[in-house]
Design an enzyme around this catalytic site. Structure first.
Site, PDB file in Angstrom:
ATOM      1  N   ARG A 257       0.852  -1.178   0.000  1.00 23.92           N
ATOM      2  CA  ARG A 257       0.000   0.000   0.000  1.00 23.92           C
ATOM      3  C   ARG A 257       0.892   1.232   0.000  1.00 23.92           C
ATOM      4  O   ARG A 257       1.458   1.594   1.034  1.00 23.92           O
ATOM      5  CB  ARG A 257      -0.884  -0.024   1.257  1.00 23.92           C
ATOM      6  CG  ARG A 257      -2.051   0.926   1.216  1.00 23.92           C
ATOM      7  CD  ARG A 257      -2.714   1.017   2.581  1.00 23.92           C
ATOM      8  NE  ARG A 257      -1.957   1.894   3.461  1.00 23.92           N
ATOM      9  CZ  ARG A 257      -1.939   1.805   4.785  1.00 23.92           C
ATOM     10  NH1 ARG A 257      -2.633   0.882   5.401  1.00 23.92           N
ATOM     11  NH2 ARG A 257      -1.221   2.642   5.499  1.00 23.92           N
ATOM     12  N   HIS A 261      -3.900   4.492   4.507  1.00 20.80           N
ATOM     13  CA  HIS A 261      -5.021   3.531   4.546  1.00 20.80           C
ATOM     14  C   HIS A 261      -6.252   4.162   3.892  1.00 20.80           C
ATOM     15  O   HIS A 261      -6.881   3.583   3.012  1.00 20.80           O
ATOM     16  CB  HIS A 261      -5.319   3.144   5.996  1.00 20.80           C
ATOM     17  CG  HIS A 261      -6.622   2.426   6.169  1.00 20.80           C
ATOM     18  ND1 HIS A 261      -6.859   1.183   5.646  1.00 20.80           N
ATOM     19  CD2 HIS A 261      -7.773   2.800   6.790  1.00 20.80           C
ATOM     20  CE1 HIS A 261      -8.094   0.805   5.942  1.00 20.80           C
ATOM     21  NE2 HIS A 261      -8.668   1.772   6.623  1.00 20.80           N
ATOM     22  N   TYR A 270       3.565   5.830  11.249  1.00 23.85           N
ATOM     23  CA  TYR A 270       3.954   4.469  11.628  1.00 23.85           C
ATOM     24  C   TYR A 270       4.830   3.775  10.588  1.00 23.85           C
ATOM     25  O   TYR A 270       5.151   2.613  10.732  1.00 23.85           O
ATOM     26  CB  TYR A 270       2.693   3.623  11.907  1.00 23.85           C
ATOM     27  CG  TYR A 270       1.655   3.642  10.795  1.00 23.85           C
ATOM     28  CD1 TYR A 270       1.777   2.813   9.692  1.00 23.85           C
ATOM     29  CD2 TYR A 270       0.548   4.489  10.864  1.00 23.85           C
ATOM     30  CE1 TYR A 270       0.841   2.823   8.685  1.00 23.85           C
ATOM     31  CE2 TYR A 270      -0.398   4.515   9.856  1.00 23.85           C
ATOM     32  CZ  TYR A 270      -0.252   3.679   8.764  1.00 23.85           C
ATOM     33  OH  TYR A 270      -1.186   3.701   7.767  1.00 23.85           O
TER      34      TYR A 270
END
Lengths: 358, 326
Positions: A257, A261, A270
């Site tokens: 990805r 998100h 993160y």
């Protein structure tokens, strides 16, 4: 592509193109040049759409949106292997597949823009709408597949689930049923490495996610999810197998990805930027472009024309979306039941009365 | 006409509709060769084959979920959840998918499924077998919640539930399964959904009940009649969407209302009925609305079961209290 020994559940990984766009083996790709170009165009179109959708969200013209940046090969590879009569049971990040199936970009924008009419898409009318509660859609695909088998229709249900989704009980129950019932279903794990901020390593101690099929007696396979040829070929074989009554298949597509998100997420909190940078060197579109250019199947001029074409198509979709007025308050009531129950009629009337006071 | 108990009438309705409509199929745990733990599906696998009477793996959420997929693809699945204590894993699928599919797709896909389950206390069952979670499901927009109170009503309402184009949760009162028999014409005729049934006419008070509490309400009305009280009894039958008009008409006539249910009191469906009466018929009331319910406690094991479920004495006491208070 068979089931491996239970004692040694090694899973095969299918790949045709290296990240640099070279052939892995000295063999031609199992796909025609024209079909290959179609896959390239479809991936490029999805990427153009994603860029615009994010821009719309940032400027307050679209709701929260889940981009497929970097994962275009999974949706495009799988959907290009399906027939119109098959049924797609998507998750919420599968518009690459939905576009290929026939959903329009304007419909996709309507959905993310907060209008149920986006799920009343013109594409195959049996395809399911986006599923938000993680992994709950897998059961729908297995139920649909059962219906096809019972009626002896040669149709296959195809569903996507994320890497995080495979940790959910809702994934395992229907996977197990698919095995028991020999259901004509293909379950594709879109392993993009992240479940929001939780990495794959914290989702499962299993060496692969594909091997989760072993316990359910479901054939399983890993595929390089950034190699659209590998995804297409694997899905094509899995679908043919299911259509022939040879049972379900679990495919784990390894991708990454590249975006957040959703637009409500900030992956810099993160994620190591160096890792993301490295992943950009493996992404599916540049990989296929390198191959096409090298083979003389594509040119810089064609690339420029394609990008212009995509931008125009996206712009037209945005215009259609923006020009669509919201539905009336009646729409909340009219589709809940086949007929509006008496008790609900009164509430619909109240909503109407207050809506007209604006 | 055959004399059937409630579970036999369920079996008759399932058999009748499966014979009439090829798209109807059954799925659930132990429903095949075993005929279901209560025998509701007895003999149906032998009659209709394993393709249409499916013994599923032990997975309640999965059962509800695959039923959604089957229903969306044109089948009419009737899923059995063995006991209501095991129905909670289905809530995800029922609330997030079954109840919404039509609305989300503006009618493009629909979900004509039935989720059947025995429910309620009174058969000395083990833990997690005696719950009454009808209010949980009645709260979900897009579902129908139907509860029969007799063999004839079970037959007609189940046929209607299967034929309904939307998802129906069908709760069968376990303690009525074999409590009494009734003449049931197995003629394929359904009963209307979304409609209260008048069980007994009366002038002095209305008792509103459903499921296993209907026979109790009738016994109460008969006992009170000996005291000269004329009590009307209504069977709600469909809790969502419910027929408030019939209840209002009755309460406007009698001026008194006792609502009886065996689910816990707080946020039970009785509260919904009481609120509607208060909003729409307050000035017809001669006395406050009264609820006779189970307590807000976990369903006890069998030795205290009788203390938990509303008894005829408690219903009698409530009606008499209303008569004295007005």
């Amino acid at each position: 592509m068979g089931l491996h020994s239970l004692i040694d559940p090694r899973i095969d990984l299918v790949r045709f193109l290296t990240p640099e766009g070279d052939l892995c083996e000295d063999a031609p790709l199992p796909i025609s040049d024209e079909a290959l170009l179609d896959l390239y165009r479809a991936m490029t179109k999805t990427r153009a759409f994603d860029g615009k959708a994010i821009a719309l969200q940032r400027t307050g013209q679209l709701g929260t949106f889940a981009s497929a940046l970097g994962q275009e090969a999974v949706g495009v590879g799988v959907a290009s292997a399906m027939e119109a009569r098959d049924v797609l049971v998507p998750s919420y990040r599968d518009h690459a597949a939905q576009f290929l199936r026939g959903m329009s970009m304007a419909e996709c924008l309507l959905y993310w823009g907060g209008d149920e009419r986006g799920s009343d898409f013109a594409g195959p009318r049996g395809d399911f709408p986006n599923c938000v509660p993680v992994a709950t859609q897998v059961a729908h695909a297995v139920g649909a597949a059962y219906a096809f088998a019972l009626r002896k229709e040669e149709r296959v249900a195809v569903t996507f689930v994320g890497d995080g989704g495979t940790s959910n009980g809702a994934f395992y129950e229907p996977l197990n049923m698919a095995g028991v019932w020999n259901a004509p279903v293909v379950i594709v794990i879109n392993n993009n490495g992240w479940a929001i901020s939780t990495p794959r390593s914290l989702e499962s101690a299993a060496a692969t996610l594909a091997q989760k099929g072993v316990a359910a007696g479901v054939a399983c396979q890993q595929v390089d999810g950034n190699d659209v040829v590998a995804v297409h070929d694997t899905a094509r074989r899995a679908i043919a197998r299911a259509r022939a009554g040879e049972g379900p298949m679990l495919i784990e597509a390894l991708t990454y990805r590249l975006g957040d998100h959703t637009t409500a997420d900030d992956a810099t909190r993160y994620r190591d930027p160096e890792v993301v940078q490295r992943e950009w060197t493996r992404e599916p579109i540049s990989r296929l472009r390198a191959y096409l250019l090298c083979k003389g199947l594509w040119s810089k001029q064609q690339e420029g024309e394609l990008l212009q074409e995509c931008a125009a198509e996206v712009a037209a979709a945005v215009a259609t979306y923006m020009a669509t007025p919201p539905a009336s308050s009646d729409a909340m009531f009219n589709y809940l039941y086949a007929e509006v129950p008496r008790a609900l009629e009164a509430q619909r009337e109240t909503a109407r009365r207050f809506a007209s006071r604006k | 006409m055959a004399e059937l108990n409630l579970v036999e009438s369920i079996n008759a309705a399932l058999g009748c509709e499966m014979a009439r409509d090829d798209s109807v199929l059954l799925l659930g745990e132990d429903i095949g060769a075993n005929g279901g733990v209560f025998r509701a599906t007895n003999g149906l696998q032998a009659r209709f084959g394993r393709g249409r009477v499916i013994d599923t793996p032990l997975a309640e959420g999965g059962i509800a979920g695959v039923a959604v997929g089957m229903a969306a693809m044109g089948l009419k699945p009737v899923a059995e959840i063995q006991f209501t204590g095991f129905i909670y894993p289905t809530i995800d699928q029922m609330i997030n998918h079954a109840s919404r599919l039509r609305n989300r797709t503006r009618g493009r896909l629909t979900c004509p499924m039935v989720l059947r389950s025995p429910y309620g206390a009174g058969i000395h069952a083990p833990e997690h077998h005696s719950e009454s979670p009808e209010a949980l499901f009645a709260h979900m927009p897009g579902l129908r919640v139907v509860i029969p109170s007799s063999p004839a009503r079970a037959y007609g309402l189940l046929l209607a539930a299967i034929r309904d184009p939307d998802p129906v949760v069908f709760f069968e009162p376990t303690r009525l399964y074999r409590l009494f028999k009734q003449e049931v014409a197995d003629n394929g005729e359904s009963l209307p959904l979304d409609t209260c049934f008048l069980c007994r006419e009366g002038r002095d008070a209305t008792i509103v009940a459903w499921g296993a509490m209907v026979p109790e309400a009738m016994r109460s009305a008969e006992a009170l009649a000996l005291d000269g009280l004329d009590v009307e009894v209504l069977d709600v039958a469909t809790l969502k969407p419910f027929d408030i008009e019939t209840i209002l008409q009755s309460v406007e006539k009698t001026g008194r209302c006792v609502i009886v249910h065996e689910a816990p009191r707080t946020a039970g469906f009785g509260a919904e009925i009481a609120a509607e009466i208060a909003e729409r018929a307050l000035y017809s009331l001669l006395a406050p609305i009264k609820r006779v319910t189970a307590y807000d406690v976990v369903v006890p094991l069998s030795r205290l079961e009788k203390q938990y479920v509303p008894s005829v004495e408690r219903i009698n006491d409530a009606v008499r209290g209303l008569m004295e208070g007005s």
